[in-house]
Design a protein around this motif. Structure first.
Motif, PDB file in Angstrom:
ATOM      1  N   LEU A 132      -9.041   5.778  34.464  1.00  0.00           N
ATOM      2  CA  LEU A 132      -8.148   5.314  33.866  1.00  0.00           C
ATOM      3  C   LEU A 132      -9.007   6.053  31.672  1.00  0.00           C
ATOM      4  O   LEU A 132     -10.306   6.915  32.035  1.00  0.00           O
ATOM      5  N   ILE A 133      -7.552   6.097  31.770  1.00  0.00           N
ATOM      6  CA  ILE A 133      -8.146   6.567  29.808  1.00  0.00           C
ATOM      7  C   ILE A 133      -8.146   5.786  28.411  1.00  0.00           C
ATOM      8  O   ILE A 133      -7.048   5.027  28.932  1.00  0.00           O
ATOM      9  N   ILE A 134      -8.749   6.229  27.862  1.00  0.00           N
ATOM     10  CA  ILE A 134      -9.132   5.322  26.518  1.00  0.00           C
ATOM     11  C   ILE A 134      -9.090   6.805  25.250  1.00  0.00           C
ATOM     12  O   ILE A 134      -9.508   7.427  25.427  1.00  0.00           O
ATOM     13  N   ASP A 135      -7.429   6.972  25.005  1.00  0.00           N
ATOM     14  CA  ASP A 135      -7.206   7.947  24.187  1.00  0.00           C
ATOM     15  C   ASP A 135      -7.317   7.740  22.338  1.00  0.00           C
ATOM     16  O   ASP A 135      -6.948   6.988  21.749  1.00  0.00           O
ATOM     17  N   ASP A 136      -6.766   8.648  21.685  1.00  0.00           N
ATOM     18  CA  ASP A 136      -6.726   8.471  20.053  1.00  0.00           C
ATOM     19  C   ASP A 136      -6.067  10.024  19.666  1.00  0.00           C
ATOM     20  O   ASP A 136      -7.124  11.022  19.266  1.00  0.00           O
ATOM     21  N   GLY A 137      -4.974   9.812  19.628  1.00  0.00           N
ATOM     22  CA  GLY A 137      -4.553  11.057  18.634  1.00  0.00           C
ATOM     23  C   GLY A 137      -3.237  11.781  20.338  1.00  0.00           C
ATOM     24  O   GLY A 137      -2.900  13.024  20.075  1.00  0.00           O
ATOM     25  N   GLY A 138      -3.288  11.203  21.629  1.00  0.00           N
ATOM     26  CA  GLY A 138      -3.052  11.762  22.281  1.00  0.00           C
ATOM     27  C   GLY A 138      -4.476  13.492  22.890  1.00  0.00           C
ATOM     28  O   GLY A 138      -3.170  14.124  23.651  1.00  0.00           O
ATOM     29  N   ASP A 139      -5.361  13.310  22.665  1.00  0.00           N
ATOM     30  CA  ASP A 139      -5.660  14.691  23.045  1.00  0.00           C
ATOM     31  C   ASP A 139      -5.685  14.466  24.559  1.00  0.00           C
ATOM     32  O   ASP A 139      -5.762  15.895  24.445  1.00  0.00           O
ATOM     33  N   LEU A 140      -6.196  14.184  25.226  1.00  0.00           N
ATOM     34  CA  LEU A 140      -6.776  13.347  26.198  1.00  0.00           C
ATOM     35  C   LEU A 140      -4.986  13.858  27.221  1.00  0.00           C
ATOM     36  O   LEU A 140      -5.429  15.001  28.358  1.00  0.00           O
ATOM     37  N   VAL A 141      -4.469  13.354  26.747  1.00  0.00           N
ATOM     38  CA  VAL A 141      -3.055  13.271  27.328  1.00  0.00           C
ATOM     39  C   VAL A 141      -2.629  14.784  27.096  1.00  0.00           C
ATOM     40  O   VAL A 141      -2.361  15.209  28.288  1.00  0.00           O
ATOM     41  N   THR A 142      -2.304  15.431  26.229  1.00  0.00           N
ATOM     42  CA  THR A 142      -1.972  16.574  25.735  1.00  0.00           C
ATOM     43  C   THR A 142      -2.583  17.697  26.465  1.00  0.00           C
ATOM     44  O   THR A 142      -2.288  18.275  26.931  1.00  0.00           O
ATOM     45  N   ILE A 143      -4.043  17.907  27.275  1.00  0.00           N
ATOM     46  CA  ILE A 143      -4.775  18.806  28.379  1.00  0.00           C
ATOM     47  C   ILE A 143      -4.431  18.368  28.925  1.00  0.00           C
ATOM     48  O   ILE A 143      -4.283  19.085  29.965  1.00  0.00           O
ATOM     49  N   LEU A 144      -3.632  16.414  30.082  1.00  0.00           N
ATOM     50  CA  LEU A 144      -3.804  16.581  30.763  1.00  0.00           C
ATOM     51  C   LEU A 144      -2.919  17.208  31.532  1.00  0.00           C
ATOM     52  O   LEU A 144      -1.900  17.331  32.519  1.00  0.00           O
ATOM     53  N   HIS A 145      -1.663  17.197  30.336  1.00  0.00           N
ATOM     54  CA  HIS A 145      -0.710  17.855  29.973  1.00  0.00           C
ATOM     55  C   HIS A 145      -0.237  18.624  30.578  1.00  0.00           C
ATOM     56  O   HIS A 145       1.114  19.534  30.379  1.00  0.00           O
ATOM     57  N   SER A 146      -1.162  19.656  30.301  1.00  0.00           N
ATOM     58  CA  SER A 146      -0.843  21.396  29.816  1.00  0.00           C
ATOM     59  C   SER A 146      -1.585  21.962  30.120  1.00  0.00           C
ATOM     60  O   SER A 146      -1.080  22.697  31.784  1.00  0.00           O
ATOM     61  N   GLU A 147      -2.993  22.593  29.425  1.00  0.00           N
ATOM     62  CA  GLU A 147      -3.930  23.107  31.096  1.00  0.00           C
ATOM     63  C   GLU A 147      -4.327  23.144  31.437  1.00  0.00           C
ATOM     64  O   GLU A 147      -5.122  23.720  32.360  1.00  0.00           O
ATOM     65  N   ARG A 148      -4.739  21.938  31.716  1.00  0.00           N
ATOM     66  CA  ARG A 148      -5.398  20.805  33.252  1.00  0.00           C
ATOM     67  C   ARG A 148      -4.345  19.696  33.865  1.00  0.00           C
ATOM     68  O   ARG A 148      -5.644  18.783  33.705  1.00  0.00           O
ATOM     69  N   PRO A 149      -3.570  19.927  34.133  1.00  0.00           N
ATOM     70  CA  PRO A 149      -3.247  18.522  34.625  1.00  0.00           C
ATOM     71  C   PRO A 149      -3.659  18.628  36.139  1.00  0.00           C
ATOM     72  O   PRO A 149      -3.430  17.615  36.686  1.00  0.00           O
ATOM     73  N   ASP A 150      -5.012  19.283  36.392  1.00  0.00           N
ATOM     74  CA  ASP A 150      -5.487  19.092  37.867  1.00  0.00           C
ATOM     75  C   ASP A 150      -6.520  17.829  37.840  1.00  0.00           C
ATOM     76  O   ASP A 150      -6.867  17.455  38.507  1.00  0.00           O
ATOM     77  N   LEU A 151      -6.359  17.416  36.340  1.00  0.00           N
ATOM     78  CA  LEU A 151      -7.459  16.742  36.032  1.00  0.00           C
ATOM     79  C   LEU A 151      -7.066  15.277  36.039  1.00  0.00           C
ATOM     80  O   LEU A 151      -7.603  14.417  36.009  1.00  0.00           O
ATOM     81  N   ALA A 152      -5.536  14.989  36.094  1.00  0.00           N
ATOM     82  CA  ALA A 152      -4.767  14.123  36.215  1.00  0.00           C
ATOM     83  C   ALA A 152      -4.832  13.117  37.569  1.00  0.00           C
ATOM     84  O   ALA A 152      -4.336  11.999  37.776  1.00  0.00           O
ATOM     85  N   VAL A 153      -5.622  13.782  38.232  1.00  0.00           N
ATOM     86  CA  VAL A 153      -5.332  13.706  39.889  1.00  0.00           C
ATOM     87  C   VAL A 153      -5.651  12.341  39.876  1.00  0.00           C
ATOM     88  O   VAL A 153      -4.668  11.712  41.074  1.00  0.00           O
ATOM     89  N   ASN A 154      -6.480  11.197  39.599  1.00  0.00           N
ATOM     90  CA  ASN A 154      -6.821  10.449  39.760  1.00  0.00           C
ATOM     91  C   ASN A 154      -6.129   8.931  38.342  1.00  0.00           C
ATOM     92  O   ASN A 154      -6.445   7.685  38.708  1.00  0.00           O
ATOM     93  N   VAL A 155      -5.449  10.135  38.388  1.00  0.00           N
ATOM     94  CA  VAL A 155      -5.194   8.864  36.903  1.00  0.00           C
ATOM     95  C   VAL A 155      -4.155   7.748  37.134  1.00  0.00           C
ATOM     96  O   VAL A 155      -3.083   8.188  37.509  1.00  0.00           O
TER      97      VAL A 155
END
Length: 420
Positions: A124-147
């Motif tokens: 689970l994530i809590i984001d501010d400004g979409g920084d985490l979401v942007t990374i998980l959808h661009s350069e590091r989608p591999d880190l979204a595997v459990n989200v």
């Protein structure tokens, strides 16, 4: 590895002062205290990893401890290079929370710290400004595997999420906490209104009464900034691109005009639009000597800094968080906190009693998206009204206030069409 061994912070020795700050926040956040007790009983996040990216100061730290009380393994990072408080980071590490954050990292370090947090592969994530979401959808989608999903704090972040949703590429459900009534009506309006002027006043040590304040944008944050400026005795000008909001500002008693005209009159400028380059080159050319520029939007792009530097002949720091730009004709323009969020980069952010409601929403949104992620699907959803209203009721109770309830007869009258 322990949280202490994993964390990247500035100075562990600062922890005692950080603990005092968190204790102060705790004492003034009764709604979050109530939720913490509930989470400790129910353990809704038992065995889950949660990554939080928010302005890392005492109130945020207490939210992290509330989520931790729910059984989560919590990792936290900042959402702005200048809003992280190193003593609070040190205190959190002592409390068993992994921290990847420090005050004023370089842009490269800041990005790397965000990625380090995400490398825990959160559920689970809590984001501010979409920084985490942007990374998980661009350069590091591999880190979204459990989200399983998450919650977003800001207008800027919700706009980014809706863009992903519209394109059909959002990888997990997100709750738009920013759009909850108990967020924008109180946090955005009263929280931003007070904290922006706290930051400006403590930084400049100048009087506001009798000055002209230009508020750029009349959303809920702009409403709050304008209201507080008026209360401090300023004459307020509002600039807008939305005709409906402009009429509202006019009927609230403020002057409304384009920035090209407002730029000639302002002593203080505060941007709260979520857009870029709303103050730029042609505006600097006509500003008064001594005009002060501050931003209260999420990113440092609302005041165009490259054009300000290009039009100046020199730049120097004249006080902490104040840069003077000397223009070719001898005028001086002053930029606060490098154009970053003035209420956090040059202050302590929103009052604890306000963030009590906002972070209660975040905690409940996280529980909701964890339980309902399959039913929600990969899209942006609003905070359920019943959760929003429950936070308001908890807050009223903490204030010693109560309200009426509808009788069965009244409910029937409102729900029917035949009786009158």
């Amino acid at each position: 590895m322990t949280a202490k061994e994993r964390s990247i912070i500035a100075d562990p020795a600062l922890a005692p002062e950080g603990h005092l700050k968190i204790e102060w926040a705790d004492a003034h956040m009764p709604v979050l205290n109530r939720i913490k007790e509930q989470f400790a009983r129910e353990l809704p996040f038992q065995g889950l990893k949660v990554v939080i990216s928010l302005h890392l100061e005492a109130k945020t730290a207490y939210l992290a401890k509330v989520v931790q009380a729910g059984g989560a393994e919590v990792t936290i990072t900042g959402s702005n290079p200048l809003s992280t408080q190193d003593d609070v980071c040190a205190a959190l590490v002592e409390d068993g929370i992994t921290v990847f954050a420090k005050y004023n990292p370089s842009p490269e370090e800041y990005k790397a710290l965000l990625i380090r947090a995400l490398e825990t592969k959160p559920d689970l994530i809590i984001d501010d400004g979409g920084d985490l979401v942007t990374i998980l959808h661009s350069e590091r989608p591999d880190l979204a595997v459990n989200v399983r999903g998450g919650a977003e704090e800001t207008t800027t972040g919700v706009l980014r999420l809706k863009a992903l949703d519209k394109e059909g590429v959002l990888r997990f459900p997100m709750v738009a906490v920013n759009d909850a009534y108990c967020k924008y009506l109180f946090d955005n309006r009263y929280g931003t209104g007070q904290s922006v002027w706290d930051g400006i006043n403590r930084t400049t040590n100048l009087v506001v009464a009798g000055k002209t304040v230009v508020v750029v944008g009349y959303g809920w944050c702009g409403r709050g900034v304008a209201l507080r400026a008026k209360g401090l005795g300023a004459q307020v000008i509002v600039t807008e691109v939305d005709a409906i909001k402009a009429i509202e500002a006019y009927m609230d008693g403020f002057s409304v005009m384009p920035m090209s005209e407002a730029a000639k009159h302002g002593d203080f400028f505060v941007t709260v639009t979520g857009n870029r380059n709303v103050i730029r080159g042609e505006h600097y050319e006509v500003m008064k000597n001594g005009a002060i520029l501050a931003n209260a939007g999420h990113f440092d792009v609302e005041v165009n800094k490259p054009e300000l530097e290009a039009q100046s002949v020199s730049k120097r720091t004249v006080r902490r968080n104040i840069e003077e730009f000397k223009m070719k004709d001898g005028r001086s323009l002053y930029l606060l906190a490098e154009g970053r969020l003035v209420n956090l980069a040059a202050g302590d952010g929103h009052p604890a009693e306000i963030m009590d409601m906002t972070f209660a929403l975040q905690a409940l949104a996280l529980k909701y998206v964890n339980e309902q992620n399959q039913a929600i699907g990969n899209k942006v959803v609003n905070m359920p009204y019943e959760l929003d209203e429950s936070v308001a009721r908890f807050k009223l109770e903490s204030l010693g206030s109560s309200i009426d309830t509808l009788s069965a007869e009244q409910k029937a009258y409102l729900e029917g069409w035949q009786e009158h």
